[in-house]
Design an enzyme around this catalytic site. Structure first.
Site, PDB file in Angstrom:
ATOM      1  CB  SER A 114      -0.861   0.015   1.261  1.00  0.00           C
ATOM      2  OG  SER A 114      -1.486   1.281   1.426  1.00  0.00           O
TER       3      SER A 114
ATOM      4  CE1 TYR B  57      -3.892  -2.368   5.364  1.00  0.00           C
ATOM      5  CE2 TYR B  57      -3.491  -0.030   4.996  1.00  0.00           C
ATOM      6  CZ  TYR B  57      -3.786  -1.293   4.509  1.00  0.00           C
ATOM      7  OH  TYR B  57      -3.966  -1.479   3.150  1.00  0.00           O
TER       8      TYR B  57
END
Ligand SMILES: NC(=O)c1ccc[n+]([C@@H]2O[C@H](COP(=O)([O-])OP(=O)(O)OC[C@H]3O[C@@H](n4cnc5c(N)ncnc54)[C@H](OP(=O)(O)O)[C@@H]3O)[C@@H](O)[C@H]2O)c1
Length: 273
Positions: free
Chosen positions: A142, A155
């Protein structure tokens, strides 16, 4: 790229980016092994792809957020008599909120799925690819992997892990004929944010899964270890690399902060690092 005669295993293929990987790989001639927990969704998409592309599509419903899931999946792939030519480690989820308030088992599941399972499946399927001197591994990281993200600390860290792991693996596999890439999307229009349960996690205009997968497959033709989807996300990654970390953390903190949060507490936490 043409994937005729190859088998692609896609994790998290029931929705979102993984479902789009399955669609696009089938359209380019691949047979598929589609993996996620929701078998009904996998079966529905598998039937569509088998019909539209005359592909062999197998479905494996397994919870990859548990230790031991990699071994179970590999055994089920063996039982199907399939070899994996293309591995897309895509299954993942995010949590939003401060670590002090977190549901600890959920954080540990996030680390297990986003990191440990990626390593597990990579290490299980890579040796056969190396022996054949061909294969593709795409690990979905990401743009959050480029910077620490307060309120999504775990995350961001899991995606930094995936990015670092994959970039190092890219170097290890360069002489072997196996192609390895980390894919770094930014906010993408999928059910991901329903799972997060916080709209604040979506920063900027969302791109489509079609754009993200086109970027990923286009990136296989280029030479670098990481493929970033979209110009804005490329700018974010450059900002994270070249601005002082304290400033980057502050920007990230403000971007995903809960809208009803006490701002003085967050700002103080970010600037004290
Ligand atoms: N959407 C974004 O803005 C964005 C941005 C950057 C990176 N990403 C990354 O892109 C990847 C795909 O996300 P997405 O946006 O497509 O989200 P999504 O639509 O929520 O898809 C997540 C997929 O992972 C599967 N999954 C979740 N937990 C699992 C588990 N324990 N075991 C097996 N499969 C599991 C889900 O299927 P089941 O629920 O059926 O198991 C689903 O197929 C993730 O790694 C995510 O971190 C997303």
């Amino acid at each position: 790229m043409d994937f005729t005669g190859q088998t692609a295993l896609v994790t998290g293929a029931s929705t979102g980016i993984g479902a789009e990987f399955a669609r696009e790989l089938a359209a380019r001639g691949a047979d598929l092994i589609m993996v996620a927990r929701r078998e009904d969704k996998l079966q529905a998409l598998a039937a569509e792809l088998a019909r539209d592309h005359d592909a062999r599509v197998d479905v494996v419903a397994v919870d990859l957020g548990r230790p031991g899931a990699g071994a179970e999946l590999a055994a089920r792939v063996d039982a199907l008599g399939r070899q994996v030519d293309v591995l897309v480690n895509n299954a993942g989820f995010a949590t939003h909120g401060d670590v002090t308030d977190a549901d600890l088992p959920r954080l540990l599941e996030e680390v297990q799925l986003n990191c440990a399972t990626v390593v597990d499946l990579t290490a299980r399927f890579l040796p056969a690819m190396t022996a054949r001197r061909s294969g593709v591994i795409i690990n979905v990281a990401s743009v959050a992997g480029f910077l620490p993200v307060p309120h999504m600390a775990v995350y961001g860290a899991t995606k930094a892990f995936v990015l670092s792991f994959t970039e190092a693996l890219w170097a290890e596999t360069r002489p072997t004929g196996v192609t390895v890439r980390a894919l770094c999307p930014g906010a993408t229009d999928t059910p991901f944010f329903d799972v997060v349960g916080a709209e604040e996690a979506a920063v900027g205009k969302r791109r489509t899964p079609e754009q993200v997968v086109a970027t990923a497959l286009g990136g296989l033709r280029r030479s670098g270890p990481a493929v970033i989807d979209g110009r804005r996300n490329t700018l974010v990654s450059l900002m994270a690399r070249y601005l002082p970390t304290r400033i980057v953390i502050g920007i990230a903190e403000r971007s995903v902060r809960a809208r009803n949060r006490d701002h003085t507490r967050s700002a103080g936490a970010a600037s004290s690092r």
